[in-house]
Scaffold this active site. Structure first.
Site, PDB file in Angstrom:
ATOM      1  N   GLU A   1       0.515  -1.255   0.233  1.00  0.00           N
ATOM      2  CA  GLU A   1      -0.036  -0.037   0.328  1.00  0.00           C
ATOM      3  C   GLU A   1       0.472   1.121  -0.005  1.00  0.00           C
ATOM      4  O   GLU A   1       0.763   2.169   0.947  1.00  0.00           O
ATOM      5  CB  GLU A   1      -0.928   0.369   0.844  1.00  0.00           C
ATOM      6  CG  GLU A   1      -1.977  -1.224   1.302  1.00  0.00           C
ATOM      7  CD  GLU A   1      -3.119  -1.276   2.609  1.00  0.00           C
ATOM      8  OE1 GLU A   1      -2.638  -0.255   2.998  1.00  0.00           O
ATOM      9  OE2 GLU A   1      -3.690  -1.967   2.394  1.00  0.00           O
TER      10      GLU A   1
ATOM     11  N   GLU B   1      -4.632  -9.105   1.499  1.00  0.00           N
ATOM     12  CA  GLU B   1      -5.229  -8.439   3.232  1.00  0.00           C
ATOM     13  C   GLU B   1      -7.176  -8.187   2.329  1.00  0.00           C
ATOM     14  O   GLU B   1      -6.886  -7.969   1.650  1.00  0.00           O
ATOM     15  CB  GLU B   1      -4.743  -7.260   3.882  1.00  0.00           C
ATOM     16  CG  GLU B   1      -2.887  -7.661   3.803  1.00  0.00           C
ATOM     17  CD  GLU B   1      -2.398  -6.148   4.257  1.00  0.00           C
ATOM     18  OE1 GLU B   1      -3.742  -5.168   4.701  1.00  0.00           O
ATOM     19  OE2 GLU B   1      -1.504  -5.895   4.257  1.00  0.00           O
TER      20      GLU B   1
HETATM   21  C1  FCB Z   1      -3.701  -2.078   6.400  1.00  0.00           C
HETATM   22  C2  FCB Z   1      -2.343  -2.101   5.945  1.00  0.00           C
HETATM   23  C3  FCB Z   1      -2.309  -3.490   7.370  1.00  0.00           C
HETATM   24  C4  FCB Z   1      -2.755  -3.355   8.342  1.00  0.00           C
HETATM   25  C5  FCB Z   1      -4.289  -3.644   8.289  1.00  0.00           C
HETATM   26  C6  FCB Z   1      -5.797  -3.272   8.545  1.00  0.00           C
HETATM   27  O1  FCB Z   1      -3.639  -0.458   4.947  1.00  0.00           O
HETATM   28  O2  FCB Z   1      -1.397  -2.698   5.111  1.00  0.00           O
HETATM   29  O3  FCB Z   1      -0.854  -3.055   8.036  1.00  0.00           O
HETATM   30  O4  FCB Z   1      -2.798  -2.011   9.247  1.00  0.00           O
HETATM   31  O5  FCB Z   1      -4.434  -2.044   7.196  1.00  0.00           O
END
Ligand code: FCB
Length: 445
Positions: A165, A349
């Site tokens: 990100e 994620e």
């Molecule tokens: C994302 C991040 C990760 C975590 C999640 C909840 O943006 O990549 O590190 O904090 O959110």
């Protein structure tokens, strides 16, 4: 109705170095911007820091046993740049590399495929002192660090990502100032975007010149942004935030240009040949996704774009993020049309924070997390049925951990961590996810 995932679908879990490792002063690790930032007053809830975190640096054998029990096929971690290069550049710290070397061997001995992300927000402080992501030299130093790490681990680790990100790192860190290094501004963020894009390009080139047999990509974040009203100002704000958040990395990296309405402003930063560096053929397409939101005009925001909280009555997680699994399906379909074509797509994620409670019998009945995962995974199945080649899903996260500016108060883990004793305890969602990872079909509601 029960539905199965395609054969070979990868079930994984993700973590990040600063959020779990702790041991920030051990074995020669240098400080990162998150060490500095979290120790400043009022930056993180409760004044919490990653000094100890989950103490994964010492307890990794226990965490690996949890992964084995979970039955996942892949584990995504990040390497800490300041552990490998305490000053950000120069000579590597042998103990830093040894830590990851041992960890990777152990992960692989369990039959789990390691995925490494080279940058999950922990820039060495020494490089921030030289301008951080606003300094083009940092892109070259990132490439050196990437090459060094691949030289050590690339004989075993096949899946690599340059950044996690980068949009969040640039917008939260260099526009809004709510993440490290805490800078608020507009030109600062645009510079960070461009230098991170260059770092990605130089990083991919450096990794490929070390080894030609690796799979490398970047981990974007897609967060659909709708205008909060039909007022022109809100519509403009939503287009701006969409460009800034969703497009400012995948557009230049896969299409070779900055998105409107940022393109004109970025021109001042782009030197001849930059897009040839930035645009690299990825081996897979990966992103993280949590929620969607609406946007309104906000004159105080550096890009005049503010995020509106979900309407009362909408389901939300403990982060206040709207639960809207249909947005994940839409993102997947759009990703294929706009960026990824026939590349394999991975969700690296997805998950949810909820205020978990340990019942008297010791169990954590985290039904809301199970429902979130079930509904988002159903959206993944819908996207697969619509022709998107989704090849894997990684849950955020294996463990409760240091959730950046929210500290330890927001719990995303399948495993509960008691941050006073560091004891780990499986939540019900751990068993739910473990069954899927072992091939059980998804029971759709
Ligand atoms: C994302 C991040 C990760 C975590 C999640 C909840 O943006 O990549 O590190 O904090 O959110």
């Amino acid at each position: 109705m029960a539905e199965s995932f395609p054969d070979g679908f990868v079930w994984g879990a993700s973590t990040a170095a600063y959020q779990i490792e702790g041991a920030v002063k051990e074995d020669g690790r240098g400080p990162s911007i998150w060490d500095t930032f979290s120790h400043l007053p009022d930056k993180v809830s409760g004044g919490e820091t990653g000094d100890i975190a989950c103490d994964h640096y010492h307890r990794w054998p226990e965490d690996l046993a949890l992964m084995r029990e979970l039955g996942i096929g892949a584990y995504r971690l990040s390497t800490a740049w300041p552990r490998i290069l305490p000053e950000g550049r120069g000579r590597p710290n042998p103990k830093g590399l040894e830590f990851y070397d041992r960890l990777i061997d152990a992960v692989m001995a369990e039959g789990i495929e390691p995925w490494i992300c080279l940058y999950h927000w922990d820039l060495p402080q020494a490089l921030e002192d030289r301008g951080g992501w606003q300094n083009r030299d940092v892109a070259s130093w990132f490439a050196e660090y990437s090459a060094m790490t691949v030289r050590r681990l690339g004989d075993r680790v096949k899946y690599w990502a340059t950044f996690n990100e980068p949009n969040a790192a640039a917008v939260l860190g260099y526009a809004e100032g709510v993440h490290a290094p805490g800078i608020r501004g507009r030109t600062t963020a645009l510079a960070a975007i461009h230098v991170m894009n260059l770092a990605h390009g130089l990083g991919v080139e450096a990794v490929r010149s070390e080894r030609a047999d690796l799979r490398i990509g970047n981990i974007y974040n897609f967060h659909p942004r709708e205008p909060a009203s039909e007022h022109e100002q809100d519509e403009r704000a939503a287009v701006m935030l969409d460009a800034l958040w969703n497009r400012s990395f995948p557009d230049p990296q896969t299409r070779g240009s900055y998105p409107e309405p940022l393109a004109a402003e970025m021109e001042a930063l782009v030197q001849p040949g930059d897009f040839d560096i930035i645009k690299q053929r990825p081996d897979y397409f990966a992103f993280n996704h949590y929620t969607r939101s609406s946007t309104r005009h906000d004159p105080d925001h550096p890009f005049e774009a503010g995020t509106v909280p979900p309407a009362p009555g909408r389901p939300v997680t403990d982060m206040g993020w709207e639960i809207a699994p249909e947005a994940l399906r839409a993102v997947l379909v759009e990703v294929k049309e706009r960026y990824s074509g026939n590349l394999p797509v991975y969700i690296l994620e997805n998950g949810a924070a909820f205020p978990d409670r340990i019942d008297e019998d010791g169990r954590i009945r985290d039904e809301p997390r199970i429902a979130y995962l079930r509904d988002y995974l159903a959206a993944v199945l819908d996207a697969i049925a619509a022709g998107v080649p989704v090849r894997g899903y990684f849950v955020w996260s294996l463990l409760d951990n240091f959730e950046w500016r929210f500290g330890y108060g927001k719990r995303f883990g399948l495993v509960h961590v008691d941050f006073a004793t560091l004891e780990r305890r499986l939540k019900d969602s751990f068993h739910f996810y473990g069954e899927l990872a072992r091939g059980a079909p998804l029971e759709r509601e």
